[in-house]
Enzyme design. Structure first.
Site, PDB file in Angstrom:
ATOM      1  N   LYS A  11     -51.207 -23.907  29.713  1.00  0.00           N
ATOM      2  CA  LYS A  11     -51.249 -23.507  28.311  1.00  0.00           C
ATOM      3  C   LYS A  11     -52.676 -23.273  27.793  1.00  0.00           C
ATOM      4  O   LYS A  11     -53.655 -23.659  28.436  1.00  0.00           O
ATOM      5  CB  LYS A  11     -50.549 -24.577  27.465  1.00  0.00           C
ATOM      6  N   PHE A  59     -40.331 -27.052  15.183  1.00  0.00           N
ATOM      7  CA  PHE A  59     -41.636 -26.802  15.797  1.00  0.00           C
ATOM      8  C   PHE A  59     -41.789 -25.394  16.373  1.00  0.00           C
ATOM      9  O   PHE A  59     -42.855 -25.042  16.876  1.00  0.00           O
ATOM     10  CB  PHE A  59     -41.908 -27.826  16.906  1.00  0.00           C
ATOM     11  N   ARG A  87     -42.055 -31.390  37.460  1.00  0.00           N
ATOM     12  CA  ARG A  87     -41.884 -32.173  36.232  1.00  0.00           C
ATOM     13  C   ARG A  87     -42.510 -33.561  36.383  1.00  0.00           C
ATOM     14  O   ARG A  87     -43.141 -34.075  35.461  1.00  0.00           O
ATOM     15  CB  ARG A  87     -40.417 -32.247  35.836  1.00  0.00           C
ATOM     16  N   THR A  93     -43.894 -35.359  28.201  1.00  0.00           N
ATOM     17  CA  THR A  93     -44.346 -34.392  27.199  1.00  0.00           C
ATOM     18  C   THR A  93     -45.428 -34.995  26.316  1.00  0.00           C
ATOM     19  O   THR A  93     -46.422 -34.348  26.005  1.00  0.00           O
ATOM     20  CB  THR A  93     -43.149 -33.926  26.336  1.00  0.00           C
ATOM     21  N   ARG A 104     -50.622 -34.212  32.428  1.00  0.00           N
ATOM     22  CA  ARG A 104     -50.730 -34.487  30.993  1.00  0.00           C
ATOM     23  C   ARG A 104     -51.535 -35.743  30.703  1.00  0.00           C
ATOM     24  O   ARG A 104     -52.271 -35.792  29.716  1.00  0.00           O
ATOM     25  CB  ARG A 104     -49.345 -34.539  30.369  1.00  0.00           C
ATOM     26  N   ASN A 114     -50.224 -29.942  25.261  1.00  0.00           N
ATOM     27  CA  ASN A 114     -50.023 -30.827  26.410  1.00  0.00           C
ATOM     28  C   ASN A 114     -50.280 -30.153  27.762  1.00  0.00           C
ATOM     29  O   ASN A 114     -49.802 -30.606  28.789  1.00  0.00           O
ATOM     30  CB  ASN A 114     -48.638 -31.475  26.353  1.00  0.00           C
ATOM     31  N   HIS A 117     -46.433 -26.192  30.878  1.00  0.00           N
ATOM     32  CA  HIS A 117     -44.982 -26.048  30.703  1.00  0.00           C
ATOM     33  C   HIS A 117     -44.375 -25.991  32.087  1.00  0.00           C
ATOM     34  O   HIS A 117     -44.966 -25.421  33.008  1.00  0.00           O
ATOM     35  CB  HIS A 117     -44.650 -24.742  29.963  1.00  0.00           C
TER      36      HIS A 117
END
Length: 140
Positions: A11, A59, A87, A93, A104, A114, A117
């Site tokens: 991100k 959001f 994951r 998250t 993260r 964070n 994705h």
């Protein structure tokens, strides 16, 4: 164990801080292979369509704005149980709840920013990969 593919997005908060290489190293150290990767600037239409599943959530607008705030790195990762492994390596998250050593825990700035994705299921991985990549862009 099945070899799978999953979508990963590094991100804007992470690309802004030049963390792509460090994040890639975490993925590769976990046994995930990068079989496609491109750095792009998402449009509002692209981000909105990609996150359309969240359109009715409070959001959504902020998420779309964040995802177009800078470049992202789109990736297809491959490996044994890639969806779950990715994951696990990403971490929770909320970075405050992420296990030490996860992406993260190491790099995220907040629950919103964070850093990464990842697809949440094999079915969604296939849909998300097809959203961003043509088959010709992915290594066999």
């Amino acid at each position: 164990m099945a070899t799978e593919r999953t979508l990963s997005i590094i991100k804007p908060d992470a690309t802004r801080r030049n963390l792509t290489g460090k994040i890639n190293a975490v993925f590769e150290d976990a046994g995930l292979r990068i079989v496609a990767q491109k750095r792009v600037q998402l449009s509002e239409a692209e981000a909105g369509a990609f996150y359309a599943v969240h359109k009715d959530r409070p959001f959504y607008g902020e998420l779309v704005s964040f995802m177009v705030s800078g470049p992202v790195v789109l990736q297809v990762l491959e490996g044994e149980n890639a969806v779950l492994k990715h994951r696990d390596v990403m971490g929770a998250t909320d970075p405050k709840k992420a296990a030490p050593g996860t992406v993260r825990a190491q790099f995220a700035e907040s629950i919103e920013a964070n850093s990464v994705h990842g697809s949440d299921s094999l079915e969604n991985a296939n849909t998300e990969i097809a959203f961003f990549f043509a088959q010709t862009e992915i290594l066999p």
